[in-house]
Design a protein around this motif. Structure first.
Motif, short mmCIF file in Angstrom:
data_model
loop_
_atom_site.label_atom_id
_atom_site.label_comp_id
_atom_site.label_asym_id
_atom_site.label_seq_id
_atom_site.Cartn_x
_atom_site.Cartn_y
_atom_site.Cartn_z
N GLN A 2 0.84 -1.19 0.00
CA GLN A 2 0.00 0.00 0.00
C GLN A 2 0.88 1.23 0.00
OE1 GLN A 2 -2.55 -0.32 3.40
NE2 GLN A 2 -4.13 -1.38 2.23
N LYS A 3 0.40 2.27 -0.63
CA LYS A 3 1.17 3.50 -0.77
C LYS A 3 1.47 4.13 0.59
CE LYS A 3 1.24 7.09 -4.23
NZ LYS A 3 0.45 7.88 -5.17
N ASN A 4 0.52 4.04 1.52
CA ASN A 4 0.74 4.69 2.82
C ASN A 4 1.67 3.89 3.73
OD1 ASN A 4 -0.96 2.62 3.47
ND2 ASN A 4 -2.57 3.89 4.30
N SER A 5 2.10 2.69 3.31
CA SER A 5 3.05 1.93 4.13
C SER A 5 4.49 2.31 3.84
CB SER A 5 2.85 0.42 3.92
OG SER A 5 3.28 0.07 2.62
N ILE A 6 4.71 3.17 2.87
CA ILE A 6 6.07 3.64 2.59
C ILE A 6 6.37 4.77 3.56
CG2 ILE A 6 7.53 4.76 0.89
CD1 ILE A 6 6.08 3.13 -1.22
N THR A 7 7.44 4.58 4.33
CA THR A 7 7.75 5.55 5.37
C THR A 7 8.86 6.52 5.00
OG1 THR A 7 9.28 3.99 6.39
CG2 THR A 7 7.02 4.01 7.22
N THR A 8 9.84 6.06 4.23
CA THR A 8 10.99 6.90 3.94
C THR A 8 11.43 6.73 2.49
OG1 THR A 8 11.74 6.48 6.19
CG2 THR A 8 13.33 7.49 4.72
N MET A 9 11.84 7.84 1.88
CA MET A 9 12.48 7.78 0.57
C MET A 9 13.99 7.89 0.80
SD MET A 9 9.98 10.05 -1.87
CE MET A 9 11.10 9.95 -3.23
N LEU A 10 14.73 6.97 0.22
CA LEU A 10 16.18 6.97 0.36
C LEU A 10 16.82 7.76 -0.77
CD1 LEU A 10 16.65 3.19 1.18
CD2 LEU A 10 16.70 5.09 2.78
N PRO A 11 18.03 8.27 -0.56
CA PRO A 11 18.74 8.91 -1.67
C PRO A 11 19.04 7.90 -2.77
CG PRO A 11 19.77 9.44 0.44
CD PRO A 11 18.74 8.40 0.70
N ILE A 12 19.02 8.35 -4.01
CA ILE A 12 19.29 7.46 -5.14
C ILE A 12 20.70 6.88 -5.01
CG2 ILE A 12 19.46 7.34 -7.65
CD1 ILE A 12 16.65 7.89 -6.94
#
Length: 111
Positions: free
Chosen positions: A95-105
């Motif tokens: 689910q989209k709301n289960s993504i907590t953090t975006m990491l650097p590429i």
């Protein structure tokens, strides 16, 4: 015989004193709500706004961390679901709301 008569007292002469007395009794309660707003409610609204903007900016190729701790690269984004690649040819739909953090590429290349 054993019970004496009870008589009502006259109203206080100064109404301003009773008004000030009522305000001082409610002042701690109002102060408590103001402190609660700034310490609990406002920071939570700020985090929710940041989370929503991160989910809206989610795109193919981003590296993310899910709530369960799974690291992956975004392959496909829908309105409510995101497909991430956790290993070569291993795709997981979350689910989209289960993504907590975006990491650097490039973070996953070093792992």
């Amino acid at each position: 015989m054993f019970i004496s008569n009870a008589y009502a007292q006259a109203a206080p002469a100064a109404a301003d004193a009773s008004l000030m007395g009522n305000m001082t009794t409610f002042l701690p309660l109002v102060l408590m709500f103001v402190v609660m707003y700034f310490l609990m409610i406002r920071p939570q609204q700020k985090r929710a706004k940041e989370q929503k903007s991160m989910m809206d900016a989610l795109a193919k190729g981003d590296e993310v961390v899910t709530a369960g701790g799974i690291l992956g690269k975004v392959i496909k984004v829908n309105d409510t679901y995101v497909t991430i690649e956790v290993a070569s040819n291993t795709h997981v739909v979350v689910q989209k709301n289960s993504i907590t953090t975006m990491l650097p590429i490039g973070t996953m290349k070093s792992l």
